[in-house]
Enzyme design. Structure first.
Site, PDB file in Angstrom:
ATOM      1  N   HIS A  72       0.857  -1.203   0.000  1.00 33.76           N
ATOM      2  CA  HIS A  72       0.000   0.000   0.000  1.00 33.76           C
ATOM      3  C   HIS A  72       0.880   1.234   0.000  1.00 33.76           C
ATOM      4  O   HIS A  72       1.865   1.291   0.738  1.00 33.76           O
ATOM      5  CB  HIS A  72      -0.857   0.070   1.268  1.00 33.76           C
ATOM      6  CG  HIS A  72      -1.859  -1.030   1.400  1.00 33.76           C
ATOM      7  ND1 HIS A  72      -3.175  -0.875   1.056  1.00 33.76           N
ATOM      8  CD2 HIS A  72      -1.727  -2.292   1.846  1.00 33.76           C
ATOM      9  CE1 HIS A  72      -3.828  -2.014   1.288  1.00 33.76           C
ATOM     10  NE2 HIS A  72      -2.964  -2.892   1.771  1.00 33.76           N
ATOM     11  N   PRO A 292      -5.623  -0.887  18.919  1.00 37.65           N
ATOM     12  CA  PRO A 292      -5.416  -1.355  17.538  1.00 37.65           C
ATOM     13  C   PRO A 292      -5.378  -0.236  16.497  1.00 37.65           C
ATOM     14  O   PRO A 292      -4.943  -0.471  15.366  1.00 37.65           O
ATOM     15  CB  PRO A 292      -6.618  -2.276  17.288  1.00 37.65           C
ATOM     16  CG  PRO A 292      -7.650  -1.828  18.266  1.00 37.65           C
ATOM     17  CD  PRO A 292      -6.910  -1.328  19.464  1.00 37.65           C
TER      18      PRO A 292
END
Ligand code: APR
Ligand code: PHB
Length: 391
Positions: A72, A292
């Site tokens: 990415h 997270p």
């Protein structure tokens, strides 16, 4: 039994350390409480910073990652129904980060351990640490119904947040910093075509995140109240709520499908300092926890064991103990940098139950600023996709 380094825990931190030490010719034994199948069944985040990709490649773990992982050049942020924006990390760093599941990293680590005939003992119970203030430490544990001793030069605690290693530090040595967030994340895995970009959404209803494992497997999260249980979130409730948090244009691209895994985790930041004492070193979740948001947990495990294996290699192979003495300070600089980034992203993207109108306006302005400022995006891109490892 005797070895140079006793490693407690066969999560990513423990197994990667074992592999990196092997490459430097330093003998080690890994002790793990759970079975291999159990360790492999845990589903965790799936973003590897470009620096983590480098470390894994250099450790000989790049083959499948480079084949199956998805590079990415940026990630996307969407907020409150407005147009999303792309944080172009490729432009800032000149190289991609990768989505590749922690489960796959863990599989690759076990395969590498098998290939080199590494001693990994599963099903060890009642691990205790001894003599960390002496020159002759050892670990005791039960295995196959017998109490056993592993003598070593150093013990490395890679046994996660709840493991015994951090607790073996003498009273008064550790300082602990903690922040507990007033919400959790519900995560699901579904066999659907994921969005192209890792996309975080802020919405007054709460944060949402669309991520991926491969072209046919998506990973999706929503912020939920701490009290919520998995049973409260059947798929028929999850998908409309998930989509409601994205702008219409992105919501229209989200494919729905039955969940094949569903779990809820609370969000917490935690750092224990120092990360070493006497003959004991801590690495990974044993020393720090991040929420997270930003997927820093695995990346910090990688940077910790990169520093530690380099330091142990210098000690054993060159008789140079300076890096080992500095391990805690070196590792903690990167830990705090990622702890700060994940705290920043958590504050930016979540709806806090107790926030005031003022808090919400300030948060929305922060998002507007980030959207409008290439410089702000460059700072976030660097921290998100790959802060350098110092040399
Ligand atoms: N004895 C032996 N092993 C133990 C003990 C014990 N008493 N207690 C815990 N362990 C093992 C756990 O079973 C687990 O396999 O230590 C391992 C710790 O692994 P992780 O929790 O995966 O932690 P770490 O290797 O530091 O990796 C950090 O994993 O927890 C995620 O989100 C976190 O992505 C981050 C990464
Ligand atoms: C994931 O892919 O599971 C993931 C990605 C980004 C995060 C957290 C989790 O911030």
């Amino acid at each position: 039994m005797k070895t140079s380094i006793a490693i407690i825990g066969a999560g990513p931190a423990g197994l990667l350390l074992s592999q990196l030490l092997h490459l430097r010719g330093v003998a080690n034994v890994v002790l793990e409480r759970q079975s291999r199948a159990y360790v492999l069944s845990r589903i965790r985040a799936g973003v590897l910073e470009s620096t983590s990709v480098d470390v894994l490649r250099a450790a000989g773990l790049g083959e499948r990652m480079d084949r199956e992982g998805h590079p990415h050049n940026g990630m996307r942020i969407a907020w409150a129904g407005r147009d999303s924006f792309y944080v172009d990390s490729g432009q800032v760093l000149g190289r991609p980060f990768m989505t590749y599941g922690q489960t796959q990293v863990q599989e690759d680590l076990f395969a590498a351990a098998d290939a080199r005939g590494q001693a990994v003992l599963h099903g060890v119970e009642d691990v205790t640490l001894h003599g960390i203030d002496s020159a002759t430490p050892h670990v005791e544990f039960s295995h196959g119904g017998e109490r056993q001793q592993l003598a070593c030069d150093y013990i490395v605690g890679c046994d996660g947040f709840h493991g015994p290693s951090r607790k073996a530090m003498p009273a008064g040595v550790l300082r602990e910093y903690e922040k507990v967030y007033p919400f959790g994340w519900l995560g699901i895995m579904a066999r659907v075509k994921p969005l192209e970009d890792v996309t975080y959404a802020y919405h007054p209803r709460g944060c949402a995140l669309a991520s991926r494992r491969n072209d046919h497997l998506g990973r999706f999260y929503i912020q939920v109240p701490l009290e919520d249980k998995v049973e409260d979130w059947p798929d028929e409730r999850f998908w409309p709520e998930f989509k409601a948090r994205f702008p219409a244009e992105l919501a229209a691209q989200i494919e729905e499908g039955p969940s094949i895994e569903k779990s809820i985790a609370p969000l917490r930041s935690f750092v224990a300092e120092p990360m070493s004492h006497g003959r004991l070193f801590l690495a990974g979740d044993a020393a720090h926890i991040v929420p997270p948001t930003g997927a820093k947990g695995l990346n910090l495990a990688v940077s910790d064991v990169h520093y530690l294996s380099r330091a142990l290699g210098a000690h054993y192979n060159d008789g140079n103990g300076a890096l080992l003495r500095d391990y805690s300070d070196t590792a903690l600089r990167r830990v705090w940098s990622s702890v700060r980034t994940s705290w920043y992203l958590t504050n930016l993207l979540h709806s806090y139950p107790a926030s005031t109108d003022f808090d919400r306006r300030a948060q929305e302005h922060e998002l507007a600023y980030l959207q409008s400022s290439p410089r702000a995006q460059a700072a976030l891109a660097e921290q998100y996709a790959g802060l350098p490892l110092d040399t």
